[in-house]
Design an enzyme around this catalytic site. Structure first.
Site, short mmCIF file in Angstrom:
data_model
loop_
_atom_site.label_atom_id
_atom_site.label_comp_id
_atom_site.label_asym_id
_atom_site.label_seq_id
_atom_site.Cartn_x
_atom_site.Cartn_y
_atom_site.Cartn_z
N GLU A 189 0.86 -1.18 0.00
CA GLU A 189 0.00 0.00 0.00
C GLU A 189 0.90 1.24 0.00
OE1 GLU A 189 -2.77 0.46 3.26
OE2 GLU A 189 -3.82 2.05 2.24
N ALA B 277 1.45 -0.16 10.92
CA ALA B 277 1.21 -1.55 10.55
C ALA B 277 0.39 -1.60 9.27
CB ALA B 277 0.46 -2.28 11.67
N MET B 278 0.25 -2.82 8.72
CA MET B 278 -0.42 -2.96 7.43
C MET B 278 -1.30 -4.20 7.41
SD MET B 278 -0.94 -1.79 4.46
CE MET B 278 -2.09 -2.59 3.37
N GLU B 279 -2.51 -4.01 6.88
CA GLU B 279 -3.59 -5.00 6.98
C GLU B 279 -3.59 -6.05 5.87
OE1 GLU B 279 -4.04 -1.67 6.19
OE2 GLU B 279 -5.61 -1.44 4.69
N ASN B 280 -2.45 -6.39 5.25
CA ASN B 280 -2.41 -7.41 4.19
C ASN B 280 -3.29 -8.61 4.55
OD1 ASN B 280 -0.08 -5.89 3.15
ND2 ASN B 280 0.91 -6.77 4.95
N GLU C 215 -5.87 -3.11 12.45
CA GLU C 215 -5.49 -3.93 11.29
C GLU C 215 -6.42 -5.12 11.14
OE1 GLU C 215 -3.59 -2.30 9.51
OE2 GLU C 215 -2.76 -0.98 11.05
N GLU D 156 -10.15 3.85 5.93
CA GLU D 156 -9.39 4.30 7.11
C GLU D 156 -10.26 5.02 8.14
OE1 GLU D 156 -6.80 3.02 7.79
OE2 GLU D 156 -5.93 2.39 5.88
#
Ligand code: PHE
Ligand code: ZN
Length: 850
Positions: A122, A255-258, A291, A313
Site C-alpha cells: 500500500e 502496521a499494514m492490513e495485508n 489492522e 481508514e
C-alpha cells in the site's frame, strides 16, 4: 528538482481499467540482490470499460521476458510501466522480472530488514514487485509460490503446499494488489487459536525474530479480543484458516492490513512490562484491532481508487476507537481522541496542507495518509452515527456488508446505504467529505420569559483551493444545568445545518448554564465567550465527563493566554477548581490525570494566532512552566496522597485501571519534582520495576535539569533493546530545555546508535525535536537547520518518511518575521535539492505555497 513537471491525478478523471483479472500466480525465487518474480495472470476484457489500453504499472523492475498466450512480445517499457497490444478476448499474461530487495531502502515493494524479506504494497508498492494493474479496483485471487532457503516462508491466504526450500499459499478472497504480502525469514511463532462464531478453528501466529519471543503475549491477547469484538458488535467473522502477524523493525508506518498476513512495525506489536509503557500497550492493542478490523472494512470491501482512502481508514479508525472505549474507559478514550485531533488534525486543516477528508487531487498518494483522512474521517462517521442513531447505524452497516462484499467502493456507496436505511438525504452531510478546514461555531444566548435561546453561527476559513465554504451539518450535543449543577435538560443533539440557527428551550424556571459540544460531538472549534466563573462552574458540576474536562482545559488555556499576553498571575479559579477535582477520589484516576494536562505549546501558538497575535515560543514555554510551578505549590499538600493512591501492590498489568493509577502518579511526580528538584523522582527511578515508572521518573529528572547518571545507566541497561533505545533518543530531545534541545539533538545524531535509515530511530530523534515546540523554534534557527539537513539526507534513502516529517514546518506562517524567514530558507533549501523525491517535492511546495 526533477526536470519532468510533477503530474497531478484527479478524482474526476477516474475511469475503470480495460481488463479484469481472474487469477494471479506468482513465483518468487528469493535472492538478496537478484530476486526473480514470475507472474502468470489471467486477464479478460472489462465489459464496463471503454479504454482498451493494456498498461501495466512497473517501477524499478528489470524485465526478463513477457508473453501473451505463450507468445513472446516486446512491450513498450518506460520507468512507470509497460504497454502492450492485448487481444479483446480472455488471455494469459506471463512475465519474469528481476528486483533488488537488498538495496531497497525506501521500504516499499519487496525489501530486506535484518536478513528478513518483507513487503509493503500500500498504496502503490506492488508495481515495484512485478508488472500489474496496481490499482485497488482490480481485484483477483492470488496463488504464491516462494522458493528460498529461509525457514519461514509466508504469504496471504491459507498454506496450500510446501516442501524443502519452498512454500505455496492460496488466497481464495479476491483482493487488490496493495494487500499482497510476502515474508521470508528466520522467525519464531508465538501461536494462538481462535474459534469463530460459526465454530471454525483459526490458527493464529505472531512471528518475531529470535530474542523477541517474550514480547508477544499481549499482542496475541489483543488479537483474540479484537476477533471476538468484531463478531459481537459488527457480526463480522474471520474468513481464513490462519491469521499471521509479523513484526518487522524497518517499517514506514504503524502496521499494514495485508490479507491474512498483517505486517507490523515492531514498535506497534512487541511489548513487555519491562520495556513498554502503559501508553505503548494501549496503542498496540488499538493497532492490532485496527489492522484486524480492516479484514472487513478495507479488504472484503475495499476502495475504488485512492481518493476514497477514508472509506476504509475513517471507518476502521472509528471501529478501533469503539473497541478501545469498550475495553477501557469511554470518556477517557474520547478525551484522548479530542486531544489528538486538536494536536495533529487541526493544525493540518488550518494550514497549507489542508485537504478534504476525500481529497480531489494528489501528486503522491503516500502524502495523503494524514490525520485528516484517518482521524477526521473517523469523526465524520461518529457524527453520522449520532445523527441517525445507533439502531440505524447498525442496520446501515449490515446493508453495507451485504451489498458491497467483494467490491471496490466509493464514499457515495457508503452514504447511499445510510440514505436507503434511514430515508434521509445526506447530500449536505457529504460536505464533510468535500470541504476542507475546521468549522468554527460561535455561540450566543438569550433568556426571555422562561425561554432560553441558543444561537449558533458557523464559519470555516478559506483553505487551499477552496475560498467559499457552505454550511455543514453539525451535530451539537447540548445539556442544560441549573445553578445547583443539576441537569434541567438532559443531553440532546441539535442538528445545526444553517450558517446561523437558533434553538429554543422553553419551560425553564431560571436561566440555565449550557454545556455545549458534549462528548466532543463534532470536530469543530467552539467559540464561546464564557467567563472564568462559568468554566469553573462547569469544571465543578458538568455531568458530561468530556465537557467537565473541557471546562478545565478552557480555564487553563485562558489562564495561559493571560499570562502570555498580559503577564497575568496564574488564575485562581483554575488552581482551585483543579484542586477540588483532584481531591475527589470518586473520580477515575485516569480521568484526574487527564485533568492535570495542559494544552500543548503548539496549540497555544495556534490559539494566539487565531486571536491575531504572533506567538512567541519562549513566552509560551515560560507561561507553561510558571503555571506548572503554581499548580505544584497549590497542590503541595495533596501530592503525597495522589502518589499513594497511585501505588499498585499487585503484579503489573497494562489494564485501564492500573495504567490510570500510574498516569495519575506520574503526573503527581511531575509536579513534585518542581518542588523538590527531583529528589522523589530519583528515588522512584531507582526502584522502578516497569518501563512506565522508569521512563516517567527519568523524564521528571531531565526536565529538572538532572538525571545525567540515570540517563547513562538507562542506556547501559537497555542498549540491547532497540525499542527502548528509541525511547532513550526521544526522551532527550523532548525533555531538553528549549535553549539546548537542538544542540542535544545534533550531538545525538553523532551517536553510534543513531541508525538514521531506520524510520523508528529517525523519528525518535527528529520527531521528538520537532515536538519540543520552543526547542525546535529556537530563535537562531538551529532546530530548523538541523531538521532540514537530515531531511535532505534521508530523502534519497526513504522519500515517504522524509515527506511526512516535512509537516514539522507546516505552521511556519504563524511565527514572527525572523522565524518565518528562517523556515522559508530551510524549506527552499530542501526544495532545491537535486533529484528530490516526488513525495518531498509535493510536500515542500504545498507548504511553501501558503
Ligand atoms: N493501511 C495502513 C493502516 O492504516 C497504513 C499504511 C499505509 C501502512 C501505507 C503502510 C503504508 O492500517
Ligand atoms: Zn488503517
Amino acid at each position: 528538482m526533477r526536470d519532468a513537471a510533477p503530474t497531478t491525478i484527479y478524482l474526476k478523471d477516474y475511469t475503470p481499467f480495460g481488463y479484469l483479472v481472474d487469477s494471479v500466480h506468482l513465483t518468487f525465487d528469493l535472492a538478496d540482490h537478484a530476486t526473480r518474480v514470475t507472474s502468470r495472470i489471467a486477464f479478460r476484457p472489462n465489459p464496463n470499460a471503454s479504454d482498451p489500453t493494456f498498461f501495466l504499472h512497473g517501477e524499478d523492475l528489470t524485465l526478463i521476458s513477457a508473453t501473451i498466450d505463450g507468445v513472446d512480445i516486446a512491450p513498450d517499457v518506460t520507468d512507470k510501466g509497460l504497454t502492450a497490444d492485448a487481444p479483446n478476448v480472455p488471455f494469459v499474461w506471463e512475465a519474469e522480472v528481476e528486483i533488488d530487495p537488498g538495496n531497497n531502502t525506501a521500504l516499499e515493494g519487496l525489501y530486506m530488514s535484518n536478513g528478513m524479506y518483507c513487503t509493503q504494497c500500500e498504496a502503490e508498492g506492488f508495481r515495484k514487485i512485478t508488472y500489474y494493474p496496481d490499482r485497488p479496483d482490480v481485484m483477483s485471487t492470488f496463488t504464491v509460490r516462494i522458493n528460498g532457503d529461509l525457514p519461514v516462508l509466508l504469504s496471504n491466504g491459507n498454506p496450500s503446499d510446501k516442501g524443502d526450500g519452498w512454500a505455496e499459499w492460496t488466497d481464495p478472497w479476491p483482493k487488490p494488489a496493495y494487500l499482497f504480502a510476502l515474508v521470508a525469514g528466520d522467525l519464531i511463532a508465538h501461536p494462538g487459536q481462535f474459534t469463530t462464531m460459526s465454530g471454525r478453528d483459526v490458527e493464529l501466529n505472531l512471528w518475531v525474530r529470535p530474542g523477541d519471543e517474550g514480547k508477544c503475549a499481549f499482542g496475541m491477547e489483543a488479537l483474540k479480543k479484537s476477533m471476538k469484538w468484531d463478531e459481537d458488535v459488527y457480526g463480522r467473522e474471520y474468513d481464513l484458516d490462519v491469521f499471521n502477524i509479523v513484526a518487522v523493525d524497518d517499517f514506514n508506518m504503524g502496521a499494514m492490513e495485508n490479507k491474512g498476513l498483517n505486517i507490523f512495525n515492531s514498535s506497534a506489536v512487541l511489548a513487555s512490562p519491562e520495556t513498554s509503557t502503559d501508553m505503548n500497550f494501549e496503542r498496540i492493542e488499538a493497532i492490532i484491532a485496527h489492522e484486524y478490523f480492516h479484514n472487513w472494512t478495507g479488504n472484503r470491501i475495499t476502495c475504488r481508487d485512492w481518493f476514497q482512502l477514508c472509506l476504509k481508514e475513517g471507518l476502521t479508525v472509528f471501529r478501533d476507537a469503539q473497541f478501545t472505549s469498550d475495553m477501557r474507559s469511554a470518556s477517557v478514550k474520547r478525551i484522548h481522541d479530542a486531544i489528538d485531533l486538536r494536536a495533529r488534525q487541526f493544525p493540518e486543516d488550518n494550514g497549507p496542507l489542508s485537504h478534504p477528508v476525500r481529497p480531489e487531487s494528489f501528486q503522491e498518494i503516500n502524502n495523503f495518509y494524514t490525520s485528516t483522512v484517518y482521524e477526521k474521517g473517523a469523526e465524520v462517521i461518529g457524527m453520522l452515527k449520532r445523527l441517525v442513531g445507533d439502531d440505524a447505524y447498525a442496520k446501515a452497516l449490515d446493508l453495507y456488508f451485504d451489498r458491497h462484499d467483494g467490491q471496490a467502493c466509493t464514499i457515495e456507496d457508503w452514504l447511499k446505504v445510510f440514505e436507503d436505511t434511514t430515508g434521509r438525504d445526506l447530500s449536505q452531510f457529504n460536505r464533510w467529505y468535500s470541504q476542507s478546514g475546521t468549522p468554527r461555531v460561535f455561540v450566543s444566548d438569550d433568556w426571555v420569559d422562561g425561554t432560553y435561546t441558543l444561537t449558533l453561527n458557523q464559519k470555516t476559513e478559506p483553505t487551499p483551493g477552496q475560498s467559499e465554504k457552505l454550511p455543514q451539518v453539525i451535530p451539537i450535543a447540548v445539556g442544560l444545568l441549573n445553578d445547583n449543577g443539576d441537569e434541567v435538560r438532559a443531553t440532546e443533539v441539535l442538528e445545526f445545518t444553517e450558517a446561523e440557527q437558533s434553538f429554543t428551550f422553553s419551560g425553564l424556571a431560571a436561566k440555565p448554564t449550557p454545556s455545549i459540544l458534549r462528548e466532543f460531538s463534532a470536530p469543530v472549534i467552539l467559540e464561546q465567550d464564557q467567563t472564568d466563573a462559568v468554566h469553573a462552574f462547569l469544571l465543578a458540576h458538568d455531568t458530561d465527563p468530556f465537557n467537565r474536562w473541557q471546562a478545565g482545559r478552557s480555564l487553563a488555556q485562558e489562564a495561559l493566554i493571560g499570562m502570555i499576553l498580559r503577564d497575568a498571575a496564574p488564575n485562581a479559579d483554575y488552581l482551585d477548581g483543579l484542586l477540588a477535582v483532584l481531591r475527589d477520589q470518586t473520580l477515575d484516576p485516569a480521568y484526574r490525570a487527564l485533568m492535570l494536562g495542559l494544552p500543548t505549546q503548539s496549540e497555544l501558538a495556534t490559539a494566539l494566532h487565531q486571536k491575531g497575535k504572533t506567538p512567541d515560543p519562549m513566552a509560551i514555554w515560560t507561561a507553561v512552566e510558571t503555571l506548572r510551578q503554581a499548580t505544584a505549590q497549590h497542590m503541595q499538600d495533596l501530592l503525597p496522597r495522589l502518589h499513594a493512591e497511585a501505588e499498585v501492590d499487585v503484579p503489573y498489568s497494562p489494564d485501564a485501571e492500573q495504567s490510570g493509577k500510574r498516569a495519575l502518579g506520574s503526573a503527581a511526580l511531575g509536579l513534585t519534582s518542581r518542588l523538590d528538584g527531583g529528589v522523589k523522582a530519583a528515588a522512584d527511578y531507582a526502584k522502578a520495576d516497569n518501563m512506565t515508572l522508569q521512563l516517567s521518573a527519568l523524564a521528571c529528572l531531565l526536565r529538572a535539569g538532572k538525571g545525567e547518571a540515570e540517563l547513562a545507566a538507562f542506556y547501559d541497561q537497555w542498549q540491547h533493546d532497540r525499542l527502548v533505545v528509541d525511547k532513550w533518543f526521544g526522551l532527550q530531545a523532548s525533555m531538553a530545555h528549549p535553549d539546548s534541545a537542538a544542540d542535544i539533538a545534533r550531538d545525538l545524531t553523532k551517536h553510534a546508535e543513531f541508525n538514521w535509515k531506520n524510520p523508528n530511530r529517525f523519528r525518535a530523534l527528529m520527531g521528538s525535536l520537532a515536538m519540543n515546540h520552543a526547542g525546535f523554534h529556537r530563535q537562531d534557527g538551529a532546530g530548523y537547520a538541523l531538521l532540514a539537513e537530515w531531511l535532505i539526507r534521508l530523502d534519497p534513502v526513504n522519500p515517504q518518511t522524509t515527506a511526512r516529517m516535512c509537516s514539522a514546518f507546516q505552521t511556519w506562517k504563524r511565527y514572527d518575521r525572523s522565524r518565518q524567514a528562517q523556515m522559508r530558507e530551510n524549506l527552499t533549501r530542501i526544495a532545491e535539492t537535486p533529484d528530490l523525491s516526488r513525495d518531498t517535492t509535493e510536500m515542500v511546495s504545498r507548504i511553501l505555497d501558503a
